[in-house]
Design a protein around this motif. Sequence first.
Motif, PDB file in Angstrom:
ATOM      1  N   GLY A 208     -60.141 -30.914  26.815  1.00  0.00           N
ATOM      2  CA  GLY A 208     -60.160 -30.287  28.122  1.00  0.00           C
ATOM      3  C   GLY A 208     -61.191 -30.880  29.056  1.00  0.00           C
ATOM      4  N   ASP A 209     -61.931 -31.861  28.582  1.00  0.00           N
ATOM      5  CA  ASP A 209     -62.918 -32.462  29.460  1.00  0.00           C
ATOM      6  C   ASP A 209     -62.237 -33.375  30.478  1.00  0.00           C
ATOM      7  OD1 ASP A 209     -62.606 -35.151  28.435  1.00  0.00           O
ATOM      8  OD2 ASP A 209     -63.578 -34.406  26.625  1.00  0.00           O
TER       9      ASP A 209
ATOM     10  N   GLY B 190     -58.472 -25.417  30.958  1.00  0.00           N
ATOM     11  CA  GLY B 190     -59.399 -26.043  30.031  1.00  0.00           C
ATOM     12  C   GLY B 190     -60.789 -25.463  30.092  1.00  0.00           C
ATOM     13  N   ASP B 191     -60.985 -24.481  30.928  1.00  0.00           N
ATOM     14  CA  ASP B 191     -62.307 -23.892  31.005  1.00  0.00           C
ATOM     15  C   ASP B 191     -62.541 -22.997  29.797  1.00  0.00           C
ATOM     16  OD1 ASP B 191     -61.405 -21.162  31.507  1.00  0.00           O
ATOM     17  OD2 ASP B 191     -60.760 -21.940  33.441  1.00  0.00           O
ATOM     18  N   LYS B 192     -63.651 -22.335  29.824  1.00  0.00           N
ATOM     19  CA  LYS B 192     -64.071 -21.625  28.615  1.00  0.00           C
ATOM     20  C   LYS B 192     -63.233 -20.393  28.280  1.00  0.00           C
ATOM     21  CE  LYS B 192     -68.494 -20.492  26.419  1.00  0.00           C
ATOM     22  NZ  LYS B 192     -69.931 -20.248  26.672  1.00  0.00           N
TER      23      LYS B 192
ATOM     24  N   GLU C  32     -60.975 -24.470  20.644  1.00  0.00           N
ATOM     25  CA  GLU C  32     -61.734 -25.618  20.156  1.00  0.00           C
ATOM     26  C   GLU C  32     -61.099 -26.945  20.557  1.00  0.00           C
ATOM     27  OE1 GLU C  32     -62.349 -25.287  15.976  1.00  0.00           O
ATOM     28  OE2 GLU C  32     -63.570 -23.480  16.195  1.00  0.00           O
ATOM     29  N   ILE C  33     -59.823 -27.058  20.300  1.00  0.00           N
ATOM     30  CA  ILE C  33     -59.164 -28.310  20.652  1.00  0.00           C
ATOM     31  C   ILE C  33     -59.210 -28.519  22.164  1.00  0.00           C
ATOM     32  CG2 ILE C  33     -56.958 -27.092  20.459  1.00  0.00           C
ATOM     33  CD1 ILE C  33     -57.490 -30.869  20.357  1.00  0.00           C
ATOM     34  N   LEU C  34     -59.133 -27.406  22.883  1.00  0.00           N
ATOM     35  CA  LEU C  34     -59.213 -27.483  24.334  1.00  0.00           C
ATOM     36  C   LEU C  34     -60.585 -27.936  24.790  1.00  0.00           C
ATOM     37  CD1 LEU C  34     -56.630 -26.921  25.561  1.00  0.00           C
ATOM     38  CD2 LEU C  34     -57.444 -24.729  26.379  1.00  0.00           C
TER      39      LEU C  34
ATOM     40  N   VAL D  58     -51.185 -33.279  34.315  1.00  0.00           N
ATOM     41  CA  VAL D  58     -51.751 -32.758  33.072  1.00  0.00           C
ATOM     42  C   VAL D  58     -53.230 -32.507  33.255  1.00  0.00           C
ATOM     43  CG1 VAL D  58     -51.849 -33.089  30.601  1.00  0.00           C
ATOM     44  CG2 VAL D  58     -50.149 -34.304  31.932  1.00  0.00           C
ATOM     45  N   THR D  59     -53.884 -33.446  33.852  1.00  0.00           N
ATOM     46  CA  THR D  59     -55.308 -33.284  34.079  1.00  0.00           C
ATOM     47  C   THR D  59     -55.582 -32.064  34.940  1.00  0.00           C
ATOM     48  OG1 THR D  59     -55.609 -35.668  33.923  1.00  0.00           O
ATOM     49  CG2 THR D  59     -57.361 -34.414  34.974  1.00  0.00           C
ATOM     50  N   GLU D  60     -54.728 -31.864  35.921  1.00  0.00           N
ATOM     51  CA  GLU D  60     -54.915 -30.719  36.815  1.00  0.00           C
ATOM     52  C   GLU D  60     -54.750 -29.393  36.083  1.00  0.00           C
ATOM     53  OE1 GLU D  60     -52.366 -31.069  40.191  1.00  0.00           O
ATOM     54  OE2 GLU D  60     -53.409 -32.858  40.903  1.00  0.00           O
ATOM     55  N   ILE D  61     -53.668 -29.279  35.359  1.00  0.00           N
ATOM     56  CA  ILE D  61     -53.456 -28.032  34.632  1.00  0.00           C
ATOM     57  C   ILE D  61     -54.561 -27.841  33.594  1.00  0.00           C
ATOM     58  CG2 ILE D  61     -51.756 -29.238  33.200  1.00  0.00           C
ATOM     59  CD1 ILE D  61     -52.036 -25.472  33.664  1.00  0.00           C
TER      60      ILE D  61
END
Lengths: 132, 132
Positions: A23-24, B23-25, A17-19, B15-18
């Motif tokens: 995560g966007d 960060g996907d589903k 959830e937090i991701l 961070v954005t890359e990882i």
Amino acid sequence: MEPGNMHVTETCRPVTEILARIGDKWSILVVKCLADGPMRFNELRRGIGGISQRMLTLTLRGLERDGLVSRTVTPTVPPRVDYELTELGHSLQAAVRALGDWAIANRAAVEAARSRYDLALASASPPLRRTG
Amino acid sequence: MEPGNMHVTETCRPVTEILARIGDKWSILVVKCLADGPMRFNELRRGIGGISQRMLTLTLRGLERDGLVSRTVTPTVPPRVDYELTELGHSLQAAVRALGDWAIANRAAVEAARSRYDLALASASPPLRRTG
DNA sequence: CTGAATCCGGCTTGATACTG
DNA sequence: CAGTATCAAGCCGGATTCAG
């Protein structure tokens, strides 16, 4: 379902959830940007770079909704809106840093693995690739 | 661009890359699932629940490509494929746990903030909402 | 300056069917 | 059992335009 044997999904739902929130494409950037102190809308926009007006608004709204960011309007003639990390937001930022450290420390390793994988694939999968 | 004043995007790109990777589903779920040891394809599928065959394959491929997961094929009659976290994968899992702890600790706060926000919005924004 | 509304293309996800 | 191929749907993000 004794502890230690609970289903993975159980343990992970909060993380997922937090991701889903951070995560966007932009949330992390915004949070990081605000880590140093309050900022105005276009300040953030410039500070991040590459983000559209729409997405900044949307991201900010989402962050605000979850109590990570506070929004302060000063109804002057050109309206002034300041965004600031809440305490919750700051605590999240701290947690995210662990991930950031990992990312920085292992960036090279990941890229290397990626190259290896792609290379191995390129020399194996193309139809009818022979040694000659 | 002196250190301490570098652009936020600089610090955050890793961070954005990882985050783009995990960060996907499903990635996090897969990683968590593998944290306890190697698993076979359909074992993972069941363990996660709700993931389609296609997405599990895709997620696993991505993780493997980045060196987070290893894939071992045993060419028996019904083929057997084991997936396992690499050392890199384990280290990531550890980093992610920080985020997980935060998520668990602050889940309630986030949901509360969300409710407050939604409520405040509901009683303010609907066109022509009056006190009566 | 800050933000809402609209339109639209692309990527991601999922359902389904087929293969070794 | 493990995986690929194909197709359709939905959400995300970007550009543009309008408004307070």
